[in-house]
Design an enzyme around this catalytic site. Sequence first.
Site, short mmCIF file in Angstrom:
data_model
loop_
_atom_site.label_atom_id
_atom_site.label_comp_id
_atom_site.label_asym_id
_atom_site.label_seq_id
_atom_site.Cartn_x
_atom_site.Cartn_y
_atom_site.Cartn_z
N LYS A 33 6.11 4.57 2.38
CA LYS A 33 6.96 4.95 1.25
C LYS A 33 7.61 6.30 1.54
O LYS A 33 6.93 7.25 1.92
CB LYS A 33 6.14 5.05 -0.04
CG LYS A 33 6.97 5.40 -1.26
CD LYS A 33 6.18 5.21 -2.54
CE LYS A 33 5.37 6.41 -2.93
NZ LYS A 33 6.16 7.50 -3.55
N ASP A 60 11.44 5.39 -2.57
CA ASP A 60 11.02 5.68 -3.95
C ASP A 60 11.68 6.97 -4.44
O ASP A 60 11.09 8.05 -4.36
CB ASP A 60 9.48 5.79 -3.96
CG ASP A 60 8.95 6.26 -5.29
OD1 ASP A 60 9.56 5.92 -6.32
OD2 ASP A 60 7.93 6.98 -5.30
N LEU A 61 12.91 6.82 -4.92
CA LEU A 61 13.64 8.00 -5.41
C LEU A 61 13.78 7.98 -6.94
O LEU A 61 14.37 8.87 -7.54
CB LEU A 61 15.01 8.11 -4.72
CG LEU A 61 14.91 8.20 -3.18
CD1 LEU A 61 16.30 8.25 -2.54
CD2 LEU A 61 14.10 9.42 -2.74
N LYS A 62 13.23 6.95 -7.55
CA LYS A 62 13.14 6.87 -9.03
C LYS A 62 14.44 7.29 -9.71
O LYS A 62 14.48 8.23 -10.51
CB LYS A 62 11.98 7.73 -9.54
CG LYS A 62 10.62 7.28 -9.05
CD LYS A 62 9.51 8.04 -9.74
CE LYS A 62 8.14 7.60 -9.28
NZ LYS A 62 7.84 7.95 -7.89
N PHE A 63 15.50 6.52 -9.43
CA PHE A 63 16.80 6.87 -10.00
C PHE A 63 16.77 6.81 -11.52
O PHE A 63 16.18 5.89 -12.11
CB PHE A 63 17.88 5.90 -9.48
CG PHE A 63 18.02 5.89 -7.99
CD1 PHE A 63 18.08 7.08 -7.27
CD2 PHE A 63 18.09 4.69 -7.28
CE1 PHE A 63 18.22 7.08 -5.89
CE2 PHE A 63 18.23 4.68 -5.90
CZ PHE A 63 18.29 5.87 -5.19
N ASP A 65 19.78 7.71 -14.43
CA ASP A 65 21.10 8.29 -14.72
C ASP A 65 21.93 7.26 -15.48
O ASP A 65 21.43 6.20 -15.85
CB ASP A 65 21.78 8.71 -13.39
CG ASP A 65 22.62 9.97 -13.56
OD1 ASP A 65 23.41 10.02 -14.53
OD2 ASP A 65 22.52 10.88 -12.73
N PRO A 67 24.75 4.26 -15.99
CA PRO A 67 24.89 3.04 -15.17
C PRO A 67 25.71 3.21 -13.90
O PRO A 67 25.29 2.79 -12.81
CB PRO A 67 25.55 2.05 -16.13
CG PRO A 67 25.07 2.49 -17.48
CD PRO A 67 24.98 3.97 -17.42
N ASN A 68 26.87 3.88 -13.99
CA ASN A 68 27.74 4.00 -12.81
C ASN A 68 27.05 4.78 -11.68
O ASN A 68 27.13 4.41 -10.51
CB ASN A 68 29.04 4.70 -13.24
CG ASN A 68 30.04 4.75 -12.10
OD1 ASN A 68 30.40 3.71 -11.55
ND2 ASN A 68 30.46 5.95 -11.73
N THR A 124 1.94 6.91 -13.59
CA THR A 124 0.47 6.83 -13.60
C THR A 124 -0.19 8.19 -13.86
O THR A 124 -1.40 8.26 -14.03
CB THR A 124 -0.05 6.27 -12.28
OG1 THR A 124 0.48 7.08 -11.21
CG2 THR A 124 0.38 4.84 -12.07
N GLN A 195 -3.49 11.99 -10.79
CA GLN A 195 -3.42 10.61 -11.31
C GLN A 195 -4.33 10.48 -12.52
O GLN A 195 -5.44 11.01 -12.53
CB GLN A 195 -3.86 9.61 -10.22
CG GLN A 195 -2.97 9.59 -9.00
CD GLN A 195 -1.60 8.96 -9.26
OE1 GLN A 195 -1.30 8.55 -10.37
NE2 GLN A 195 -0.77 8.92 -8.24
N ARG A 216 -2.99 10.25 -0.98
CA ARG A 216 -3.93 11.30 -0.59
C ARG A 216 -5.32 10.83 -0.19
O ARG A 216 -5.92 11.44 0.71
CB ARG A 216 -3.97 12.40 -1.67
CG ARG A 216 -2.68 13.22 -1.67
CD ARG A 216 -2.47 13.99 -2.94
NE ARG A 216 -2.15 13.09 -4.04
CZ ARG A 216 -1.91 13.49 -5.28
NH1 ARG A 216 -1.96 14.77 -5.59
NH2 ARG A 216 -1.62 12.61 -6.23
O1 LIG Z 1 6.83 5.06 -7.77
C1 LIG Z 1 5.74 5.41 -7.31
O2 LIG Z 1 5.42 5.07 -6.18
C2 LIG Z 1 4.80 6.10 -8.20
C3 LIG Z 1 4.85 5.77 -9.54
C4 LIG Z 1 3.84 6.22 -10.42
O3 LIG Z 1 3.82 5.90 -11.60
N1 LIG Z 1 2.86 6.99 -9.91
C5 LIG Z 1 2.81 7.38 -8.58
O4 LIG Z 1 1.86 8.06 -8.20
N2 LIG Z 1 3.81 6.98 -7.74
C6 LIG Z 1 3.83 7.43 -6.33
O5 LIG Z 1 2.68 6.93 -5.65
C7 LIG Z 1 2.14 7.89 -4.77
C8 LIG Z 1 0.70 8.11 -5.12
O6 LIG Z 1 0.14 9.01 -4.21
P1 LIG Z 1 -1.38 9.44 -4.30
O7 LIG Z 1 -1.64 9.94 -5.69
O8 LIG Z 1 -1.51 10.52 -3.26
O9 LIG Z 1 -2.19 8.21 -3.98
C9 LIG Z 1 3.02 9.14 -4.86
O10 LIG Z 1 3.90 9.14 -3.76
C10 LIG Z 1 3.80 8.96 -6.15
O11 LIG Z 1 5.12 9.46 -6.05
#
Ligand SMILES: O=C(O)c1cc(=O)[nH]c(=O)n1[C@@H]1O[C@H](COP(=O)(O)O)[C@@H](O)[C@H]1O
Length: 242
Positions: A33, A60-63, A65, A67-68, A124, A195, A216
Amino acid sequence: MSVAERVIVPLDVSSEREAIALVEQLPQVTFWKVGLELFVSSGPNILTALKARQKRIFLDLKFHDIPNTVAGACRAAARHGVDLVTLHATNGKEALQAAQMAAEAGAAETGIDPPKLLAITLLTSLTARSLAFDLKVPLELPEYVLHMALLAQENGLAGAVCSPQEAASLRQICGNDFLLICPGVRPTWAEAKDQRRTVTPAAALKAGADYLVIGRPITAAADPVAAFERICEELATLVEKG
Ligand SMILES: O=C(O)c1cc(=O)[nH]c(=O)n1[C@@H]1O[C@H](COP(=O)(O)O)[C@@H](O)[C@H]1O
């Protein structure tokens, strides 16, 4: 698909050099990722480097914004030939539809398969308490996550990102064709850190997750190879038990 192929490892580092070092240290990992920190540091070069090593890529850049703008970002992401791309479900219906169409168009222009778009339901790192008191969302957390997943599904997205705590109910309601990607995964021997809605790898798989995102516990372990293998062994035991 082997259990190892169902673990996506985030390259949460600040340079391409560190990212490549991790990829080379863990040749067993097939799916990586690329998130905000690395992409903001290295740009698309890291995608080229991963593709040259035949790795699958979760961008995973979680856009989030209008719609355009979201559609433009998804079109550009699709041209990179990545496998998965994230955007927030809270972009709303119109942006989700525009994003899906743009991803398909971007891939078609390049002559490749479109990425699967995934909606972030609720991060999360958030709890029922933060949802209610900080974000002032009046729904219960499971109900909110389900609503976001259904919004994504009804507007043509391939799947959602959710905590494994919600995976079983989403699997039941969204069906088997809807991809569920679960971060917030913690083996009993790893620290939760930031988390909040965590579950063990085996329990996450059992709940119906297609892929687990585990960072991690592997990347910050004294021995990342041993940590990855230990997780795969825990998952394989579950699969053998049926
Ligand atoms: O989109 C994601 O991947 C993501 C969504 C979410 O709700 N929570 C979340 O932890 N993540 C990603 O999942 C990875 C979790 O990493 P660790 O917490 O180190 O296991 C990180 O890169 C977060 O950016």
